[in-house]
Design a protein around this motif. Structure first.
Motif, PDB file in Angstrom:
ATOM      1  N   GLN A  98       1.397  -1.317   0.006  1.00 12.41           N
ATOM      2  CA  GLN A  98      -0.469  -0.320  -0.336  1.00 12.41           C
ATOM      3  C   GLN A  98       0.853   1.218   0.035  1.00 12.41           C
ATOM      4  O   GLN A  98       0.544   2.378  -0.533  1.00 12.41           O
ATOM      5  CB  GLN A  98      -1.025  -0.299   1.223  1.00 12.41           C
ATOM      6  CG  GLN A  98      -1.884  -1.136   1.639  1.00 12.41           C
ATOM      7  CD  GLN A  98      -2.768  -1.193   2.307  1.00 12.41           C
ATOM      8  OE1 GLN A  98      -4.308  -0.351   2.695  1.00 12.41           O
ATOM      9  NE2 GLN A  98      -2.955  -1.233   2.957  1.00 12.41           N
ATOM     10  N   LEU A  99       1.901   1.271   0.783  1.00  9.74           N
ATOM     11  CA  LEU A  99       2.688   2.235   0.846  1.00  9.74           C
ATOM     12  C   LEU A  99       3.057   2.557  -0.685  1.00  9.74           C
ATOM     13  O   LEU A  99       3.558   3.448  -1.152  1.00  9.74           O
ATOM     14  CB  LEU A  99       3.627   2.249   1.734  1.00  9.74           C
ATOM     15  CG  LEU A  99       5.198   3.365   2.445  1.00  9.74           C
ATOM     16  CD1 LEU A  99       4.282   5.010   2.073  1.00  9.74           C
ATOM     17  CD2 LEU A  99       5.757   3.154   3.041  1.00  9.74           C
ATOM     18  N   ALA A 100       3.930   0.967  -1.547  1.00 11.75           N
ATOM     19  CA  ALA A 100       4.121   1.088  -2.899  1.00 11.75           C
ATOM     20  C   ALA A 100       3.391   2.227  -3.078  1.00 11.75           C
ATOM     21  O   ALA A 100       3.949   2.840  -4.457  1.00 11.75           O
ATOM     22  CB  ALA A 100       4.662   0.417  -3.087  1.00 11.75           C
ATOM     23  N   VAL A 101       2.079   1.839  -3.329  1.00 10.33           N
ATOM     24  CA  VAL A 101       1.151   3.143  -4.790  1.00 10.33           C
ATOM     25  C   VAL A 101       1.241   4.869  -4.121  1.00 10.33           C
ATOM     26  O   VAL A 101       1.697   5.170  -5.416  1.00 10.33           O
ATOM     27  CB  VAL A 101      -0.131   2.467  -3.836  1.00 10.33           C
ATOM     28  CG1 VAL A 101      -1.040   3.756  -4.881  1.00 10.33           C
ATOM     29  CG2 VAL A 101      -0.718   0.924  -4.055  1.00 10.33           C
TER      30      VAL A 101
ATOM     31  N   ALA B 215      -3.400  -8.591  -2.075  1.00  6.15           N
ATOM     32  CA  ALA B 215      -3.597  -8.350  -2.720  1.00  6.15           C
ATOM     33  C   ALA B 215      -5.792  -6.779  -3.182  1.00  6.15           C
ATOM     34  O   ALA B 215      -5.884  -6.753  -3.123  1.00  6.15           O
ATOM     35  CB  ALA B 215      -4.893  -8.843  -4.180  1.00  6.15           C
ATOM     36  N   ALA B 216      -6.162  -7.474  -1.906  1.00 12.01           N
ATOM     37  CA  ALA B 216      -7.491  -6.469  -1.509  1.00 12.01           C
ATOM     38  C   ALA B 216      -6.878  -6.300  -0.875  1.00 12.01           C
ATOM     39  O   ALA B 216      -7.797  -5.006  -0.668  1.00 12.01           O
ATOM     40  CB  ALA B 216      -8.020  -8.373  -0.680  1.00 12.01           C
ATOM     41  N   ALA B 217      -5.980  -5.658   0.342  1.00 11.52           N
ATOM     42  CA  ALA B 217      -5.441  -4.159   0.983  1.00 11.52           C
ATOM     43  C   ALA B 217      -5.449  -3.145   0.310  1.00 11.52           C
ATOM     44  O   ALA B 217      -5.549  -2.135   0.040  1.00 11.52           O
ATOM     45  CB  ALA B 217      -4.419  -5.235   1.942  1.00 11.52           C
ATOM     46  N   VAL B 218      -4.789  -3.789  -1.428  1.00 16.40           N
ATOM     47  CA  VAL B 218      -4.221  -2.759  -2.252  1.00 16.40           C
ATOM     48  C   VAL B 218      -5.151  -2.115  -3.048  1.00 16.40           C
ATOM     49  O   VAL B 218      -5.811  -0.944  -3.542  1.00 16.40           O
ATOM     50  CB  VAL B 218      -3.155  -3.286  -2.941  1.00 16.40           C
ATOM     51  CG1 VAL B 218      -2.369  -2.162  -4.416  1.00 16.40           C
ATOM     52  CG2 VAL B 218      -1.851  -3.385  -2.612  1.00 16.40           C
ATOM     53  N   SER B 219      -6.341  -3.633  -3.332  1.00 18.45           N
ATOM     54  CA  SER B 219      -7.323  -3.835  -4.495  1.00 18.45           C
ATOM     55  C   SER B 219      -8.054  -1.834  -3.547  1.00 18.45           C
ATOM     56  O   SER B 219      -8.918  -1.080  -3.982  1.00 18.45           O
ATOM     57  CB  SER B 219      -8.052  -4.047  -4.468  1.00 18.45           C
ATOM     58  OG  SER B 219      -7.410  -5.373  -5.791  1.00 18.45           O
ATOM     59  N   LEU B 220      -8.407  -2.404  -2.453  1.00 21.55           N
ATOM     60  CA  LEU B 220      -9.413  -1.080  -1.714  1.00 21.55           C
ATOM     61  C   LEU B 220      -9.011   0.255  -1.528  1.00 21.55           C
ATOM     62  O   LEU B 220      -9.686   1.210  -1.347  1.00 21.55           O
ATOM     63  CB  LEU B 220      -9.603  -1.969  -0.270  1.00 21.55           C
ATOM     64  CG  LEU B 220     -10.687  -3.413  -0.326  1.00 21.55           C
ATOM     65  CD1 LEU B 220     -10.870  -3.889   1.001  1.00 21.55           C
ATOM     66  CD2 LEU B 220     -12.442  -3.536  -0.767  1.00 21.55           C
ATOM     67  N   SER B 221      -8.471  -0.099  -1.219  1.00 21.03           N
ATOM     68  CA  SER B 221      -7.202   1.553  -0.820  1.00 21.03           C
ATOM     69  C   SER B 221      -7.044   2.283  -2.030  1.00 21.03           C
ATOM     70  O   SER B 221      -6.364   3.808  -1.674  1.00 21.03           O
ATOM     71  CB  SER B 221      -6.276   1.235   0.188  1.00 21.03           C
ATOM     72  OG  SER B 221      -4.786   0.434  -0.417  1.00 21.03           O
ATOM     73  N   PHE B 222      -6.739   1.288  -3.306  1.00 21.75           N
ATOM     74  CA  PHE B 222      -6.002   1.919  -3.771  1.00 21.75           C
ATOM     75  C   PHE B 222      -6.713   3.546  -4.307  1.00 21.75           C
ATOM     76  O   PHE B 222      -5.874   4.279  -4.368  1.00 21.75           O
ATOM     77  CB  PHE B 222      -5.771   1.862  -5.017  1.00 21.75           C
ATOM     78  CG  PHE B 222      -5.328   2.198  -6.758  1.00 21.75           C
ATOM     79  CD1 PHE B 222      -4.148   2.145  -6.946  1.00 21.75           C
ATOM     80  CD2 PHE B 222      -6.253   2.840  -7.764  1.00 21.75           C
ATOM     81  CE1 PHE B 222      -3.627   2.237  -7.969  1.00 21.75           C
ATOM     82  CE2 PHE B 222      -5.506   3.505  -8.343  1.00 21.75           C
ATOM     83  CZ  PHE B 222      -3.822   3.179  -8.759  1.00 21.75           C
TER      84      PHE B 222
END
Length: 644
Positions: A203-206, A242-249
């Protein structure tokens, strides 16, 4: 029997702790600019040299079989890198680059030796994941109040102080985290910790908006699932981050958009952070609960294999469906590819108004790569010398761009700076490591071993793909984990007590370790002496510190430039001029030392001398607008003086 097991575990404890510490050192460097400066990587290199020396004297062999072959190739590459000092125009930069290469040699050597001595692979892998995760956990709370320092051009710089380096620091261990998160043999607490860390890091990498990271993840994903023997577990473990990144993106991408639209990125970030922490905690609880369930419940192997086959088929079908949908959307794929290549070549930024991930701009890389290829074409055997690309770039770039020191591509960097010999040695080293891992994968390894090979190969694939468009070789915090993974791939998987080295081999290995320390120590000590000069108010005392640095590292032109600055502060004008001229001798192909000498002459009122030096600088950097203005103005002034 129980006593023997306890003895075996105690015998493996010390190598395991040492290997875990090696993995954690990458995370420590990641918190300090990824170890770009010798201030950070120098102590790590010296500690590794000391550990290699101790292992050598104790008779611990540096790996077996393929690991020794890979070590030989890497040692030859390192030696060739040091040899390039002989033909490099800037010997100071070549020496520093060779010293950094020695870090990777020592890391691979020590890791292979410790694995051969019985170190636990699993705990070393866990440390390689938890180190960057700790950096992410410590970075997130301070981001809202440090946006001026940690963000630039709408993107997160982070502790690495470079967008793509920050993304790679966080994502190189990603597939290792996925493997550990799904492993029945890992403790439930560890499984929860690595999945929480992977979710937090991803998530931080986003926030870095790194397209290179996106492409590298896409390239490494099929490697993981094709090579992993536990595809269903891998898919279930991947689901959490993957779910964490998808939801927070959407919320994280809004930070980029607020920067772009001159809104309030701090408020957007503060709004996103609770969700980021919550999703990371959820991923951790998911891993913990799954691990606890695994401890008391198991599924029939036939069911697992069938589900794994279905999971692999789903991944392949999903990828094929996505590719088909993409082809239908873009029409002619050949024409579309040509358009995207043209956009990359011309730095077309279309799409960045929604997210930088939608743009294919090359950010000047086409020019960087073209110049690197010209370096290789002109010096195919030897190269221009380690870290000597920079001077050629300013002379041949063909378009204006910012400050650049590297070609932003590991393969091109190896070829341009070390020639075909260096390129072949590096490629051979990588091939031996990966080949050894694949041979074991398709040989006698069990399910857990196959899963580990899949994770290691995917992590190395991520690093190599991303490094092919970046300069991660100069960032040990990013690259050292890849060398740890390569050592694990090349090392034997069956633990057997190795025969100790004979004394002649111990002496030879100890000599290599001492030589590596002797090559790095002057660089580090000179850097410390130069840093001391900045904290001294008396210019004469500061000059004495710089002189100590020069005695340790006589080839660094920057030390001469520092001497010139201090000499001018002390009113020693002739010494300043001599120092600037010495800097030119040490770095004759670069425009910068000529420009600094010209500035000195201009300050002294010696306009004719300044004009000559500015012209020499312009000849080495013909597109620099400031140099063009200086030459034009001084030429006009000199013409008016002659007329008068």
């Amino acid at each position: 029997m129980e006593g023997l097991l306890k003895h075996a575990r105690s015998r493996r404890l010390l190598p395991t702790l040492a290997l875990a510490a090696l993995a954690l050192s990458a995370g420590w460097m990641g918190a300090w600019g990824a170890g770009y400066f010798v201030t950070v990587w120098g102590p790590v290199a010296l500690l590794l040299a000391a550990l290699a020396l101790a292992l050598s004297l104790a008779g611990v062999p540096p790996g077996r079989g393929a690991a020794r072959a890979a070590l030989g190739l890497l040692a030859a590459y390192t030696l060739w890198t040091f040899a390039s000092v002989l033909w490099a125009a800037n010997k100071g930069d070549a020496w520093a680059g060779a010293g950094k290469t020695a870090v990777y040699l020592l890391a691979f050597w020590v890791a292979a030796a410790l694995v051969g001595a019985g170190a636990s692979r699993r705990w070393a892998l866990a440390a390689s994941v938890l180190g960057p995760a700790a950096v992410a956990a410590l970075t997130l709370p301070v981001l809202p109040e440090s946006m001026g320092q940690m963000f630039h051009a709408n993107r997160l710089l982070g502790t690495v102080n470079y967008y793509n380096g920050e993304a790679a620091l966080l994502l190189v261990p990603f597939w290792v985290a996925v493997y550990l998160g799904g492993s029945r043999q890992a403790h439930p607490l560890l499984r929860g910790a690595v999945l929480a860390g992977a979710a937090l890091s991803a998530q931080l990498a986003v926030l870095t908006q790194s397209r290179g990271a996106m492409f590298a993840m896409a390239a490494s994903l099929p490697v993981f699932f094709l090579l992993s023997g536990k595809r269903l577990r891998g898919l279930l473990a991947l689901a959490a981050p993957a779910a964490a990144v998808s939801l927070s993106f959407p919320e994280l991408n809004r930070v980029y958009l607020e920067f772009l639209n001159e809104g309030s990125p701090r408020e957007a970030l503060q709004a996103a952070l609770p969700e980021v922490w919550l999703l990371a905690a959820g991923a951790g609880l998911y891993g913990l609960a799954w691990g606890a369930a695994d401890a008391v419940w198991s599924v029939d192997r036939r069911v697992v294999r069938a589900a794994g086959a279905v999971a692999l088929a789903a991944v392949l079908v999903g990828g094929a469906a996505g590719a088909l949908a993409a082809v239908q959307r873009v029409g002619d794929p050949v024409a579309w590819a040509g358009e995207k290549w043209e956009a990359f070549r011309t730095n077309d930024t279309a799409g960045q108004e929604q997210s930088r991930y939608l743009s294919v701009s090359g950010s000047g890389r086409y020019t960087l790569w073209r110049v690197a290829w010209e370096d290789f074409a002109r010096h195919p055997v030897l190269g221009v010398g380690t870290h000597n690309y920079e001077a050629t770039y300013y002379r041949l770039r063909g378009e204006r761009a910012g400050y650049v020191r590297q070609p932003h591509s590991l393969p091109l960097e190896a070829l341009a700076e070390r020639g075909v010999v260096g390129g072949a040695l590096l490629a051979g080293f990588l091939a031996v490591c990966v080949g050894a891992g694949l041979r074991e994968r398709f040989g006698s390894l069990g399910g857990e071993g196959r899963a580990q090979v899949g994770a290691l190969a995917a992590a190395v694939a991520y690093w190599f793909v991303h490094s092919s468009a970046e300069w991660f070789w100069q960032m040990p915090g990013v690259t050292l984990p890849a060398f740890l993974y390569l050592a694990l791939l090349a090392s034997p998987w069956r633990v057997a007590r190795p025969s100790p080295l004979r004394w002649p081999l111990r002496a030879a290995a100890a000599a290599v370790a001492l030589a590596a320390a002797a090559a790095v120590a002057p660089l580090y000590l000179a850097d410390r002496a130069e840093a001391q000069s900045h904290g001294l108010r008396d210019p004469r005392e500061a000059l004495a510190a710089v002189e100590r640095a020069q005695s340790l590292n006589p080839w660094d032109p920057r030390l001469r430039e520092r001497e010139a600055e201090l000499a001018m502060q002390a009113g020693q004008w002739e010494r300043a001029e001599r120092a600037y001229r010495k800097a030119i001798e040490l770095n004759p192909r670069h425009f910068a030392p000529y420009m600094r000498l010209a500035t000195y002459y201009e300050r002294r009122g010696r306009l004719e001398d300044a004009l000559r030096s500015y012209r020499e600088a312009l000849r080495r950097n013909p597109l620099d607008e400031e140099l063009q203005r200086k030459v034009g103005w001084l030429a006009s002034s000199a013409g008016r003086e002659r007329q008068e």
